[in-house]
Design a protein around this motif. Structure first.
Motif, mmCIF file in Angstrom:
data_model
loop_
_atom_site.group_PDB
_atom_site.id
_atom_site.type_symbol
_atom_site.label_atom_id
_atom_site.label_comp_id
_atom_site.label_asym_id
_atom_site.label_seq_id
_atom_site.Cartn_x
_atom_site.Cartn_y
_atom_site.Cartn_z
ATOM 1 N N GLU A 62 0.836 -1.084 0.038
ATOM 2 C CA GLU A 62 0.130 -0.004 0.045
ATOM 3 C C GLU A 62 0.851 1.292 0.249
ATOM 4 O O GLU A 62 0.668 2.089 -0.653
ATOM 5 C CB GLU A 62 -0.810 -0.041 1.274
ATOM 6 C CG GLU A 62 -1.783 1.226 1.354
ATOM 7 C CD GLU A 62 -2.859 1.127 2.535
ATOM 8 O OE1 GLU A 62 -2.548 2.155 3.231
ATOM 9 O OE2 GLU A 62 -3.408 -0.010 2.520
ATOM 10 N N GLN A 63 1.878 1.157 0.947
ATOM 11 C CA GLN A 63 2.633 2.453 0.993
ATOM 12 C C GLN A 63 3.522 2.514 -0.598
ATOM 13 O O GLN A 63 3.700 3.567 -1.023
ATOM 14 C CB GLN A 63 3.795 2.200 2.015
ATOM 15 C CG GLN A 63 3.331 2.294 3.250
ATOM 16 C CD GLN A 63 4.317 2.179 4.442
ATOM 17 O OE1 GLN A 63 5.069 0.912 4.409
ATOM 18 N NE2 GLN A 63 4.303 2.722 5.407
ATOM 19 N N PHE A 64 3.933 1.517 -1.020
ATOM 20 C CA PHE A 64 4.526 1.653 -2.393
ATOM 21 C C PHE A 64 3.793 2.097 -3.470
ATOM 22 O O PHE A 64 4.061 2.986 -4.307
ATOM 23 C CB PHE A 64 4.993 0.240 -2.880
ATOM 24 C CG PHE A 64 5.811 0.137 -4.123
ATOM 25 C CD1 PHE A 64 7.111 0.384 -4.290
ATOM 26 C CD2 PHE A 64 5.204 -0.247 -5.392
ATOM 27 C CE1 PHE A 64 7.479 0.607 -5.388
ATOM 28 C CE2 PHE A 64 5.490 -0.440 -6.545
ATOM 29 C CZ PHE A 64 6.799 0.166 -6.607
ATOM 30 N N ASN A 65 2.273 1.563 -3.535
ATOM 31 C CA ASN A 65 1.530 2.145 -4.428
ATOM 32 C C ASN A 65 1.058 3.730 -4.249
ATOM 33 O O ASN A 65 1.082 4.444 -5.168
ATOM 34 C CB ASN A 65 0.147 1.233 -4.339
ATOM 35 C CG ASN A 65 0.150 -0.222 -5.093
ATOM 36 O OD1 ASN A 65 1.242 -0.348 -5.689
ATOM 37 N ND2 ASN A 65 -0.670 -0.850 -4.376
ATOM 38 N N ASP A 66 0.931 4.058 -3.010
ATOM 39 C CA ASP A 66 1.039 5.433 -2.558
ATOM 40 C C ASP A 66 1.879 6.246 -3.130
ATOM 41 O O ASP A 66 1.911 7.456 -3.831
ATOM 42 C CB ASP A 66 0.707 5.737 -1.302
ATOM 43 C CG ASP A 66 -0.380 5.062 -0.599
ATOM 44 O OD1 ASP A 66 -1.506 4.906 -1.492
ATOM 45 O OD2 ASP A 66 -0.664 5.074 0.682
ATOM 46 N N LEU A 67 3.207 5.657 -3.099
ATOM 47 C CA LEU A 67 4.434 6.483 -3.478
ATOM 48 C C LEU A 67 4.386 6.710 -4.856
ATOM 49 O O LEU A 67 4.793 7.709 -5.617
ATOM 50 C CB LEU A 67 5.652 5.883 -3.006
ATOM 51 C CG LEU A 67 6.007 6.126 -1.539
ATOM 52 C CD1 LEU A 67 7.298 5.376 -1.214
ATOM 53 C CD2 LEU A 67 6.322 7.701 -1.353
ATOM 54 N N ALA A 68 4.321 5.554 -5.594
ATOM 55 C CA ALA A 68 4.272 5.199 -7.058
ATOM 56 C C ALA A 68 3.168 6.409 -7.758
ATOM 57 O O ALA A 68 3.262 6.949 -8.560
ATOM 58 C CB ALA A 68 3.730 3.760 -7.639
ATOM 59 N N GLY A 69 1.876 6.296 -7.108
ATOM 60 C CA GLY A 69 0.861 7.156 -7.607
ATOM 61 C C GLY A 69 1.509 8.748 -7.462
ATOM 62 O O GLY A 69 1.302 9.683 -8.202
ATOM 63 N N ALA A 70 1.895 9.132 -6.320
ATOM 64 C CA ALA A 70 2.419 10.518 -6.116
ATOM 65 C C ALA A 70 3.609 10.751 -7.081
ATOM 66 O O ALA A 70 3.692 11.796 -7.790
ATOM 67 C CB ALA A 70 3.147 10.608 -4.719
ATOM 68 N N VAL A 71 4.578 9.896 -7.547
ATOM 69 C CA VAL A 71 5.262 10.110 -8.463
ATOM 70 C C VAL A 71 4.921 10.262 -9.802
ATOM 71 O O VAL A 71 4.967 11.146 -10.654
ATOM 72 C CB VAL A 71 6.481 8.685 -8.569
ATOM 73 C CG1 VAL A 71 7.336 8.947 -9.756
ATOM 74 C CG2 VAL A 71 7.192 8.875 -7.378
#
Length: 145
Positions: A62-71
């Motif tokens: 979930e944290q990885f997906n959040d970061l990927a979305g922000a990028v």
């Protein structure tokens, strides 16, 4: 290290070079010791073994997906800004502005005073092509200037 260094290099220079290559926490401990290089190397080994902390940062999916979305969002913003900067040098596509009263009254080559005050100007500086509106007494204007 001794075998790879030139023989003319002294023990103190080798010690300084070696200390620079160690991690900062080990260097802080060994720098205050005054011992032969062999003893310092043994002490450095013990310090590294005692302080060997392997830290692994783990992200949840979930944290990885959040970061990927922000990028991805940042990437889109950068693209948009790049397009805006690229088109900043192009001529504007806005409607031309309506002429103001000064634009209509004053020819392009009026002096400062006529451009500012129009027919009420009391001073004139050449070159000036100001023409008063019809009905104004040009002789009276010339007398005032």
């Amino acid at each position: 290290m001794r075998s790879s260094m030139p023989p003319s290099l002294g023990e103190d220079a080798l010690k300084e070079f070696w200390l620079q290559k160690l991690p900062s926490n080990v260097t802080a401990i060994l720098a205050s010791l005054d011992a032969p290089l062999n003893e310092l190397a043994a002490r450095a080994d013990r310090v590294l073994e005692a302080s060997n902390q392997q830290c692994i940062d783990v992200l949840s999916r979930e944290q990885f997906n959040d970061l990927a979305g922000a990028v991805s969002a940042l990437f889109l913003q950068v693209q948009s800004l790049t397009k805006m900067v690229g088109t900043a040098g192009e001529p504007s596509r806005q409607q031309p502005r309506a002429p103001t009263q000064l634009d209509v009254q004053q020819p392009a080559q009026s002096c400062y005073y006529h451009a500012r005050f129009g027919s009420r100007a009391r001073t004139c500086r050449p070159p000036c092509n100001f023409k008063p509106k019809s009905g104004e007494n040009s002789a009276a204007l010339a007398a005032e200037n």
